[in-house]
Design a protein around this motif. Structure first.
Motif, PDB file in Angstrom:
ATOM      1  N   TRP A   1       0.850  -1.197   0.000  1.00  0.00           N
ATOM      2  CA  TRP A   1       0.000   0.000   0.000  1.00  0.00           C
ATOM      3  C   TRP A   1       0.881   1.241   0.000  1.00  0.00           C
ATOM      4  CZ3 TRP A   1      -5.159   0.137  -0.725  1.00  0.00           C
ATOM      5  CH2 TRP A   1      -5.730   1.404  -0.713  1.00  0.00           C
TER       6      TRP A   1
ATOM      7  N   ARG B   1       0.987   5.883   2.204  1.00  0.00           N
ATOM      8  CA  ARG B   1       0.462   6.056   3.566  1.00  0.00           C
ATOM      9  C   ARG B   1       0.953   7.390   4.100  1.00  0.00           C
ATOM     10  NH1 ARG B   1       1.679   0.384   4.495  1.00  0.00           N
ATOM     11  NH2 ARG B   1      -0.205  -0.721   5.087  1.00  0.00           N
ATOM     12  N   LYS B   2       0.093   8.088   4.793  1.00  0.00           N
ATOM     13  CA  LYS B   2       0.513   9.376   5.357  1.00  0.00           C
ATOM     14  C   LYS B   2       1.376   9.133   6.593  1.00  0.00           C
ATOM     15  CE  LYS B   2      -0.976  12.389   2.619  1.00  0.00           C
ATOM     16  NZ  LYS B   2      -0.053  12.168   1.522  1.00  0.00           N
TER      17      LYS B   2
ATOM     18  N   PHE C   1     -11.553   8.320   3.704  1.00  0.00           N
ATOM     19  CA  PHE C   1     -10.696   7.807   2.616  1.00  0.00           C
ATOM     20  C   PHE C   1      -9.508   7.140   3.296  1.00  0.00           C
ATOM     21  CE2 PHE C   1     -12.614  11.711   0.787  1.00  0.00           C
ATOM     22  CZ  PHE C   1     -13.237  11.186  -0.330  1.00  0.00           C
ATOM     23  N   CYS C   2      -9.767   6.125   4.149  1.00  0.00           N
ATOM     24  CA  CYS C   2      -8.740   5.745   5.133  1.00  0.00           C
ATOM     25  C   CYS C   2      -7.540   5.006   4.550  1.00  0.00           C
ATOM     26  CB  CYS C   2      -9.362   4.968   6.264  1.00  0.00           C
ATOM     27  SG  CYS C   2     -10.068   3.393   5.762  1.00  0.00           S
ATOM     28  N   GLY C   3      -7.639   4.432   3.334  1.00  0.00           N
ATOM     29  CA  GLY C   3      -6.477   3.801   2.699  1.00  0.00           C
ATOM     30  C   GLY C   3      -5.775   2.837   3.637  1.00  0.00           C
ATOM     31  N   GLY C   4      -4.450   2.969   3.745  1.00  0.00           N
ATOM     32  CA  GLY C   4      -3.656   2.064   4.573  1.00  0.00           C
ATOM     33  C   GLY C   4      -3.846   2.264   6.071  1.00  0.00           C
TER      34      GLY C   4
ATOM     35  N   ASP D   1     -13.546   3.320   3.727  1.00  0.00           N
ATOM     36  CA  ASP D   1     -12.943   3.437   2.393  1.00  0.00           C
ATOM     37  C   ASP D   1     -13.795   2.558   1.495  1.00  0.00           C
ATOM     38  OD1 ASP D   1      -9.750   4.190   1.339  1.00  0.00           O
ATOM     39  OD2 ASP D   1     -11.004   2.921   0.059  1.00  0.00           O
ATOM     40  N   LEU D   2     -13.851   2.934   0.259  1.00  0.00           N
ATOM     41  CA  LEU D   2     -14.599   2.149  -0.708  1.00  0.00           C
ATOM     42  C   LEU D   2     -13.945   0.779  -0.910  1.00  0.00           C
ATOM     43  CD1 LEU D   2     -16.794   2.463  -2.852  1.00  0.00           C
ATOM     44  CD2 LEU D   2     -15.066   3.408  -4.363  1.00  0.00           C
TER      45      LEU D   2
ATOM     46  N   THR E   1     -18.741   4.217   0.529  1.00  0.00           N
ATOM     47  CA  THR E   1     -18.236   5.424  -0.120  1.00  0.00           C
ATOM     48  C   THR E   1     -18.200   6.560   0.898  1.00  0.00           C
ATOM     49  OG1 THR E   1     -20.414   6.091  -0.796  1.00  0.00           O
ATOM     50  CG2 THR E   1     -19.149   4.837  -2.387  1.00  0.00           C
ATOM     51  N   ALA E   2     -17.403   7.546   0.593  1.00  0.00           N
ATOM     52  CA  ALA E   2     -17.192   8.635   1.551  1.00  0.00           C
ATOM     53  C   ALA E   2     -18.480   9.400   1.835  1.00  0.00           C
ATOM     54  CB  ALA E   2     -16.124   9.578   1.021  1.00  0.00           C
TER      55      ALA E   2
ATOM     56  N   ASP F   1      -7.395  12.375   3.340  1.00  0.00           N
ATOM     57  CA  ASP F   1      -6.351  12.467   2.324  1.00  0.00           C
ATOM     58  C   ASP F   1      -7.008  11.928   1.055  1.00  0.00           C
ATOM     59  OD1 ASP F   1      -4.012  11.960   0.852  1.00  0.00           O
ATOM     60  OD2 ASP F   1      -3.524  10.180   2.023  1.00  0.00           O
TER      61      ASP F   1
ATOM     62  N   LEU G   1     -17.447   3.591  -8.454  1.00  0.00           N
ATOM     63  CA  LEU G   1     -17.718   4.563  -7.392  1.00  0.00           C
ATOM     64  C   LEU G   1     -16.462   5.287  -6.912  1.00  0.00           C
ATOM     65  CD1 LEU G   1     -20.257   2.542  -5.210  1.00  0.00           C
ATOM     66  CD2 LEU G   1     -20.724   4.329  -6.869  1.00  0.00           C
ATOM     67  N   ALA G   2     -15.304   4.845  -7.356  1.00  0.00           N
ATOM     68  CA  ALA G   2     -14.062   5.461  -6.875  1.00  0.00           C
ATOM     69  C   ALA G   2     -13.952   6.889  -7.403  1.00  0.00           C
ATOM     70  CB  ALA G   2     -12.862   4.637  -7.328  1.00  0.00           C
ATOM     71  N   ILE G   3     -13.546   7.772  -6.510  1.00  0.00           N
ATOM     72  CA  ILE G   3     -13.306   9.147  -6.939  1.00  0.00           C
ATOM     73  C   ILE G   3     -11.930   9.158  -7.586  1.00  0.00           C
ATOM     74  CG2 ILE G   3     -12.893  11.501  -6.138  1.00  0.00           C
ATOM     75  CD1 ILE G   3     -14.909  11.013  -3.935  1.00  0.00           C
TER      76      ILE G   3
HETATM   77  C1  LIG Z   1      -4.855   8.840  -1.108  1.00  0.00           C
HETATM   78  S1  LIG Z   1      -5.648   7.400  -0.579  1.00  0.00           S
HETATM   79  C2  LIG Z   1      -5.679   7.547   1.168  1.00  0.00           C
HETATM   80  C3  LIG Z   1      -4.379   7.128   1.787  1.00  0.00           C
HETATM   81  C4  LIG Z   1      -4.454   7.067   3.293  1.00  0.00           C
HETATM   82  N1  LIG Z   1      -4.632   8.350   3.906  1.00  0.00           N
HETATM   83  C5  LIG Z   1      -3.213   6.410   3.859  1.00  0.00           C
HETATM   84  O1  LIG Z   1      -2.528   7.016   4.698  1.00  0.00           O
HETATM   85  O2  LIG Z   1      -2.916   5.287   3.472  1.00  0.00           O
HETATM   86  C6  LIG Z   1      -7.251   7.677  -1.119  1.00  0.00           C
HETATM   87  C7  LIG Z   1      -8.243   6.555  -0.789  1.00  0.00           C
HETATM   88  O3  LIG Z   1      -9.525   6.966  -1.240  1.00  0.00           O
HETATM   89  C8  LIG Z   1     -10.254   5.788  -1.564  1.00  0.00           C
HETATM   90  N2  LIG Z   1     -11.428   6.181  -2.354  1.00  0.00           N
HETATM   91  C9  LIG Z   1     -11.499   6.547  -3.656  1.00  0.00           C
HETATM   92  N3  LIG Z   1     -12.777   6.880  -3.964  1.00  0.00           N
HETATM   93  C10 LIG Z   1     -13.502   6.734  -2.841  1.00  0.00           C
HETATM   94  C11 LIG Z   1     -14.882   6.947  -2.528  1.00  0.00           C
HETATM   95  N4  LIG Z   1     -15.752   7.365  -3.444  1.00  0.00           N
HETATM   96  N5  LIG Z   1     -15.281   6.711  -1.269  1.00  0.00           N
HETATM   97  C12 LIG Z   1     -14.409   6.282  -0.335  1.00  0.00           C
HETATM   98  N6  LIG Z   1     -13.109   6.051  -0.572  1.00  0.00           N
HETATM   99  C13 LIG Z   1     -12.658   6.279  -1.819  1.00  0.00           C
HETATM  100  C14 LIG Z   1      -9.232   4.914  -2.260  1.00  0.00           C
HETATM  101  O4  LIG Z   1      -9.618   3.560  -2.166  1.00  0.00           O
HETATM  102  C15 LIG Z   1      -7.973   5.215  -1.446  1.00  0.00           C
HETATM  103  O5  LIG Z   1      -7.809   4.261  -0.431  1.00  0.00           O
END
Ligand SMILES: C[S@@+](CC[C@H](N)C(=O)[O-])C[C@H]1O[C@@H](n2cnc3c(N)ncnc32)[C@H](O)[C@@H]1O
Length: 1016
Positions: free
Chosen positions: A48, A51-52, A235-238, A256-257, A619-620, A633, A672-674
Motif C-alpha cells: 500500500w 500512507r501518510k 478515505f482511510c487507505g492504509g 474506504d470504498l 463510499t465517503a 487524504d 464509485l471510486a473518486i
Molecule cells: C490517497 S488514498 C488515502 C491514503 C491514506 N490516507 C493512507 O494514509 O494510506 C485515497 C483513498 O480513497 C479511496 N477512495 C477513492 N474513492 C472513494 C470513494 N468514493 N469513497 C471512499 N473512498 C474512496 C481509495 O480507495 C484510497 O484508499
C-alpha cells in the motif's frame, strides 16, 4: 484546582490555525518514510503506497484539539513537547539511539570534572593515572591513549545533561534530530514522563490534568465537544490516520470504498494496535497454521531433494519457438543469476530436440558474467545465436500484434481460460523452470543458511509435474470453495497489461502451480482468522509471476528499490504501481513465504488502541456516524489506481472471509471510486465533503491533505470545500517525500494541510471588489503575526519556526478564509461554482483571490537587504533569483522551495537558472555559471535588469575595462537613469549575498561606478 468544564472550549480556535512546527514535522515525516520496513504499519503489507506519515497525523490531531492561550511562543513550546521535538526530548531520543560516544563528548564539551561522568583505561604506557584524573575536557582521548566509557550506574539525567550540550553544538533541528530515534520508537511512558508537569501548568486554567497523551486528548475533547474526541477518515487507505488517532486516545470512524484499504486499516487498529496478550495469541495461531502448511509441503516432498536440501527459490523463464529456425528459445533479458557469486545460466543447443538445455555455472569469470548480461530479449526483440548466426524477431511479431479497422490494437495470444494455470502446448509463450536455489540440508536449521544454485534435474521435473498434477486435479473445486481466485480481470489502466502481453484473463493466471498450491494451503488452514487474510495479502505481493528475479553485486549497497539490496532475490509485485509482467520471474518457496505470512510488527511501544474504533467499506458520502474532527487524504489526481490494482488481492480474499470482513463488500467498485481531477472528480468530492460537514458538529474541524502542485489545484480544492459548506481556517505546507520513491526523478513532493471549519448557517453575500481589500488585509495581518512569532522564537531558540513557504501558505489560507466565509460572490454561488464544468484557460473568482493572496504574500516577503521599491520593480524570474539567493545565503537547498517559489513568482522555466536540481542540494547558477545563451534576449532572465547586471558582472570578472562595461550597460538598459537606483540596489544585494569573494568585489566595483556616474 480548576475543574474541567465540558464545552469550555466549544468556540475556541484551534492552535493549528495559527501555530504549527511545519519544518520539524516535515523533517520527521521524511525520516519516518525513510525508515522503510521499520515503519509501524508496513508490517501489514508494504504494497500500500502513499500512507501518510504517522507523525504528521499526530501533529494535526494535537494541533486541532489544543487551544491557543494568548502566548504563542509558550503554546508552541508545549506543542513541541507533546511531539517530542523540544530540546530535552531530543536529548532523550539521542540517548536512546546512543548517538554520541564518550570520547566524542570529551573532545567537544567543556567539562571541568569529566571523570564525574566517565571512566578511563590507560593505553599509553607513559600516562600516569593521577595526572589524567585532574584533566578537564575538551581533550582528545584517542590521541592521549585513553579508552573512555561512561561511569557505571551514572543516572540517565546526568547523561542527558551532556547529551543536551552535545546537541546544542549542532547547527539546526535536522542535524540534531538525525541523530535521534524517531519519537514513536521510544516507550511513550518514558519519553514523555518529564513533560506533564509543564503541560498541566500551561493549561491549568482549563482544568487539564493529564499524564499521558490519551488523557490529555480525552480532556481536550471534553472541553471542546463534551466527550472524548472522535476522528473520522472517509478515505482511510492504509489506515495511518485512524491508527494514529486511536493511538493518541481518540475514538475513530474509518471508511474506504476499497476492502483492501479497510482490511489494512482494521489490521492497523486491531493487530498492530492489539494488546501484548492479544498479539501473543495471534502469533500463536499464525505459527500453528505455518507449521501445518510446512508439514504438508514436506510430506509431499515438493520442495526437498533426495539429499535433504530444501528449495529457497525457483527461477522460471518464458520460452518461445523462433519463427526463423523453429527452435524453442528460452527468453530472459539477462542470464546472470548471481552477481555476488558469479552464477550464470548457459544455453546449450540441443539439435536433436531443437531446443536449449540450460546449465548453471557458478564462479565464472567477470567476462563470462558480462556476456551473460546479454539475454535473449534485447530492445523488445527475441535475439539469440545459433551455429554462429544471430536471429532477431520483435516480440511484437511473436505475439502477432495488429491494429484492427478501428485502430484498436490486438494480438494472437490465446486468452487463457478459467481453469488454465499453465500454458497449453500450442501457446506462443511457454513457461519453463531453469534454475533452483537450494538451501543445504546441513544449514537448514541454522540461522545463517548456505545456498547454491543448480540446474533442473529429472527429479526436479518430476516434482514440478507432481505440483501441476495436484493443481490440475483440484483447481475447479478450489475455485468453487473460494480458496483460489476465479475472478476475471476487468480491463483498465493497469489491468490491461497482463491480458495484452500474456493472454491472462483471470487473476489466478498471475500465479503458477506452486504458488496456487501454497496459497490454497494457507488459505484453507487460516480462513477462519482475520490475520490469515491480512497475512495472505502481504504474502501475495511476494508470491506471483510478477516477481522478477533480481541480483545486485555486493558492492552496490543499494537499499530499497527493485533489488532490495546487494543480494539475489525475487522482487515483489508492487515495487511500483503497475502490473508488469516479466520474461524471467522467480518463485519464493514456502520456507521464505511463510515468514512473510506471519505478521510480526516491531514490539509494541504504546501502539495499543483502547478506544472505540469502527471500519466500514462504504463510499465517503455514505457516512454512518458523526465525527468531531475529520482528517482526510482524498484521491486527488491520484496516480495510483488503487481500485484496479487491489483487485489482485481481492480476487484471493473475497470469498467466505472471516468476521468482521464477512460484512464487507469485497469488490473494488471501480465505478464509485473518486478519481482523476475532472468534473466527475469534483462532483464526487463535493458530495463527500458535504456529507462530512453534515456529520460534524458546528464546531467540528476538517483537515484535508493534498499534494501541492499549483494554484489551479488550490482553486479546485477550495471550490469543493467552499461548496461543501466549509470555511478555510488555516494551511500549512509539509515536504513529505522525495520522489525517488515515486520514481519521478529529482522532485520533492509537498503536501498541503488545509484546515477547515463549518461555515455559519445562512446566506452571506459580497462582491469581488469588496472582498479583495479584505483579502490583502487578512494576508498582511497573518504574515505579520507569523513574522513576529518567528522573531521571538529565533531570539530564544536560535532558529525560526516558519520559512517562506509556510508564510506563503498561510497567506493563501488567510485569503481563502475571507472568501469561504461567504456563500455568494456577486452572482456566483459556491456550489454552482464548484460543479460548473471548467473551461481550459478560464480564470475564476477563486483563481483571482488565490492570485491576490500570492501577490500580497510575495510583496511582504522582501529579501533581507533589498529595498521595497526594488522588490516591486522586480517581477517574475528576478524576484525568484533574488529571493532564492537570500535563502541560499542562510543555507537552504531544498528543491521544493525552488519549485514552490518558481510557481509563486510565475517563472516560466526556473531550471534554466539552476546549477543543481538535486532534491536536497538544489542551487542557483552563480554569476559566473551563466552562459551567454542563458543571458540572451530570448531567455527569461536575459532582458531583465538582473540579466543585464549579470552580464556586466561577468565582463568585470573577465577584467574588462570598468568604464566600457558601464557604457555598455548604459546603452543596453532602457531609461537607464531612472532604472539606476534599482540597479544599484540589486548589485548591492548581490555583493552582500554572493558566496564568491570575486563576485562580491566585482559587484562592489559596479555599484560604486553606477552610483558615481554623472548624468550626461
Ligand atoms: C490517497 S488514498 C488515502 C491514503 C491514506 N490516507 C493512507 O494514509 O494510506 C485515497 C483513498 O480513497 C479511496 N477512495 C477513492 N474513492 C472513494 C470513494 N468514493 N469513497 C471512499 N473512498 C474512496 C481509495 O480507495 C484510497 O484508499
Amino acid at each position: 484546582m480548576t475543574a474541567l468544564t465540558p464545552f469550555a472550549l466549544q468556540h475556541a480556535p484551534a492552535l493549528i490555525e495559527s501555530v504549527f512546527p511545519a519544518q520539524k514535522v516535515s523533517f520527521e515525516a521524511q525520516r519516518e518514510r525513510k525508515a522503510g520496513a521499520g515503519q509501524t504499519l508496513t508490517a501489514l503489507g508494504s504494497y500500500w503506497k502513499g500512507r501518510k506519515p504517522l507523525i504528521l497525523v499526530r501533529a494535526i490531531v494535537l494541533g486541532s484539539l489544543l487551544p491557543p492561550t494568548g502566548n504563542a511562543e509558550q503554546d508552541l513550546a508545549v506543542y513541541e513537547q507533546l511531539l517530542a521535538f523540544d530540546r530535552d526530548a531530543l536529548a532523550r531520543r539521542a540517548l536512546a539511539n546512543n548517538a554520541f560516544k564518550p570520547k566524542d563528548m570529551l573532545k567537544t564539551l567543556t567539562l571541568s570534572e569529566p571523570w564525574q561522568y566517565f571512566t578511563y583505561t590507560l593505553k599509553a604506557p607513559d600516562l600516569i593515572a593521577g595526572q589524567v584524573d585532574s584533566w578537564a575536557a575538551p581533550f582528545d582521548a584517542d590521541q592521549h591513549g585513553l579508552t573512555v566509557r561512561w561511569q557505571k550506574n551514572l543516572a540517565d539525567d546526568e547523561k542527558l545533561a551532556l547529551y543536551t550540550q552535545m546537541l546544542q553544538t549542532l547547527p539546526d533541528y535536522p542535524s540534531r534530530a538525525a541523530l535521534c530515534k524517531r519519537p514513536e520508537e521510544l516507550d511513550p511512558a518514558e519519553l514523555y514522563a518529564p513533560i506533564w508537569a509543564t503541560v498541566n501548568a500551561h493549561y491549568q486554567h482549563l482544568g487539564i490534568n493529564a499524564h499521558s497523551h490519551q488523557q490529555l486528548v480525552e480532556q481536550l475533547g471534553i472541553l471542546r465537544f463534551g466527550h472524548r474526541p472522535k476522528v473520522g477518515d472517509t478515505f482511510c487507505g492504509g489506515g495511518s490516520i485512524p491508527f494514529e488517532a486511536a493511538r493518541l486516545g481518540c475514538d475513530v470512524y474509518a471508511s474506504d470504498l476499497n476492502p483492501i484499504a479497510c482490511m489494512l486499516t482494521w489490521g492497523a487498529l486491531n493487530i498492530i494496535g492489539a494488546s501484548p496478550e492479544q498479539r501473543a495469541e495471534i502469533a500463536q495461531a499464525q505459527r500453528a497454521v505455518a507449521a501445518a502448511v510446512d508439514a504438508e509441503i514436506t510430506a509431499l516432498g515438493i520442495e526437498h531433494d533426495s539429499d535433504g536440501n530444501r528449495a529457497k527459490a525457483y527461477l522460471y523463464c518464458l520460452e518461445t519457438r523462433c519463427p526463423e529456425t523453429g527452435w524453442l528459445v528460452p527468453l530472459s533479458p539477462s542470464w546472470v543469476i548471481s552477481k555476488t557469486r558469479n552464477v550464470v545460466a548457459q544455453l546449450i543447443p540441443n539439435p536433436a530436440r531443437q531446443c536449449f538445455d540450460i546449465e548453471i555455472a557458478s564462479g565464472v569469470s567477470a567476462a563470462a558474467l558480462q556476456q551473460a548480461e546479454q539475454g535473449t530479449v534485447q530492445n523488445g526483440n527475441l535475439s539469440y545465436s545459433l551455429n554462429g548466426k544471430t536471429y532477431q524477431t520483435p516480440i511484437k511479431t511473436l505475439r502477432g500484434d495488429y491494429k484492427d479497422a478501428n485502430g484498436v490494437t490486438g494480438n494472437r495470444l490465446r486468452l487463457w481460460g478459467k481453469h488454465d494455470f499453465k500454458p497449453q502446448p500450442e501457446d506462443i509463450f511457454q513457461e519453463r523452470l531453469y534454475c533452483i536455489q537450494w538451501i543445504t540440508a546441513d544449514s537448514l536449521d541454522k540461522k545463517q543458511k548456505e545456498t547454491f544454485f543448480a540446474a533442473v534435474t529429472e527429479a526436479d521435473w518430476a516434482r514440478e509435474r507432481l505440483v501441476e498434477q495436484i493443481v490440475a486435479e483440484h483447481i475447479e473445486a478450489w475455485q468453487q470453495q473460494g480458496l483460489v481466485p476465479d475472478m476475471a480481470i476487468e480491463p483498465g489502466y493497469n489491468t490491461d497489461q497482463p491480458m495484452r502481453e500474456r493472454g491472462w484473463t483471470y487473476w489466478h493466471h498471475l500465479f503458477n502451480a506452486r504458488q496456487l498450491h501454497l496459497h490454497y494451503l494457507i488459505k484453507e488452514k487460516s480462513n477462519e482468522i482475520p490475520i490469515g487474510l491480512i497475512g495472505l495479502g502481504a504474502m501475495l505481493d511476494y508470491s506471483s509471476k510478477l516477481c522478477q528475479w533480481t541480483t545486485s553485486p555486493k558492492s552496490s549497497g543499494k537499499v530499497g528499490g527493485r533489488t532490495g539490496g546487494a543480494s539475489d532475490n525475487p522482487a515483489h509485485v508492487f515495487y511500483n504501481q503497475a502490473l508488469n509482467v516479466f520474461f524471467n520471474y522467480a518463485n519464493r518457496t514456502s520456507l521464505d513465504l511463510l515468514e512473510k505470512w506471519v505478521i510480526s510488527p516491531t514490539e509494541p511501544t504504546g501502539n495499543q488502541s483502547v478506544t472505540n474504533t469502527e471500519v466500514f467499506t462504504i463510499t465517503a458520502n455514505d457516512i454512518k456516524t458523526t465525527a468531531d474532527l475529520f482528517i482526510t487524504d482524498p484521491p486527488y489526481a491520484d496516480a495510483v489506481h488503487y481500485h484496479e490494482i487491489t483487485e489482485f488481492f481481492i480476487a484471493w480474499l473475497r470469498k467466505n472471509p472471516p468476521a468482521p470482513f464477512d460484512e464487507w463488500i469485497w469488490d473494488s467498485r471501480r465505478a464509485l471510486a473518486i478519481k482523476g481531477s475532472g468534473d466527475g472528480f469534483r462532483r464526487g468530492m463535493v458530495a463527500a465533503y458535504t456529507a462530512m460537514a453534515q456529520h460534524s458538529p458546528d464546531n467540528g474541524l476538517h483537515c484535508v491533505m493534498f499534494t501541492h502542485q499549483d494554484t489551479s489545484v488550490w482553486s479546485d480544492m477550495v471550490g469543493i470545500f467552499w461548496a461543501a459548506g466549509l470555511q478555510v481556517i488555516g494551511a500549512w505546507y509539509i515536504a513529505t517525500e522525495t520522489t525517488s520513491e515515486l520514481k519521478k526523478g529529482s522532485y520533492v513532493q509537498g503536501t498541503v494541510i488545509l484546515m477547515l471549519g463549518k461555515r455559519a448557517a445562512g446566506e452571506k453575500r459580497t462582491f469581488k471588489n469588496r472582498i479583495l481589500p479584505l483579502v490583502r488585509k487578512e494576508v498582511a495581518a497573518q504574515i505579520q503575526q507569523m513574522l513576529h512569532l518567528n522573531a521571538d522564537v529565533k531570539n530564544s531558540l536560535g532558529e525560526p519556526v516558519f520559512n517562506d513557504a509556510d508564510l506563503q501558505m498561510a497567506g493563501y489560507a488567510a485569503a481563502l478564509k475571507v472568501l469561504t466565509a461567504y456563500t455568494h460572490i456577486g452572482d456566483e454561488d459556491a456550489t454552482s461554482f464548484a460543479l460548473r464544468p471548467k473551461q481550459k484557460g478560464q480564470t475564476t473568482v477563486v483563481d483571482d483571490i488565490v492570485q491576490q493572496a500570492a501577490e500580497a504574500a510575495n510583496s511582504l516577503l522582501i529579501p533581507d537587504g533589498l529595498q521595497p521599491d526594488t522588490w516591486h520593480a522586480a517581477q517574475g524570474i528576478q524576484r525568484f533569483y533574488l529571493r532564492m539567493m537570500d535563502m541560499e545565503s542562510s543555507g537552504a537547498a531544498k528543491l521544493d522551495n525552488y519549485q514552490n517559489f518558481a510557481k509563486a513568482f510565475h517563472v516560466q522555466d526556473y531550471s534554466k537558472i539552476m546549477a543543481s536540481m538535486a532534491a536536497n542540494q538544489a542551487r542557483l547558477k552563480s554569476i559566473e555559471e551563466f552562459s551567454p545563451r542563458d543571458l540572451s534576449d530570448s531567455s527569461e532572465i536575459g532582458p531583465t535588469y538582473l540579466g543585464k547586471l549579470i552580464i556586466a558582472l561577468q565582463q568585470l570578472l573577465q577584467e574588462q575595462d570598468p568604464q566600457g562595461v558601464l557604457d555598455y550597460l548604459n546603452a543596453d538598459v532602457a531609461d537607464f537613469m531612472a532604472a539606476r537606483p534599482v540597479l544599484v540596489d540589486m548589485v548591492n544585494f548581490i555583493a552582500a549575498n554572493s558566496p564568491s569573494a570575486k563576485v562580491q568585489a566585482a559587484a562592489e566595483l559596479l555599484s560604486a561606478r553606477l552610483r558615481n556616474q554623472r548624468l550626461a
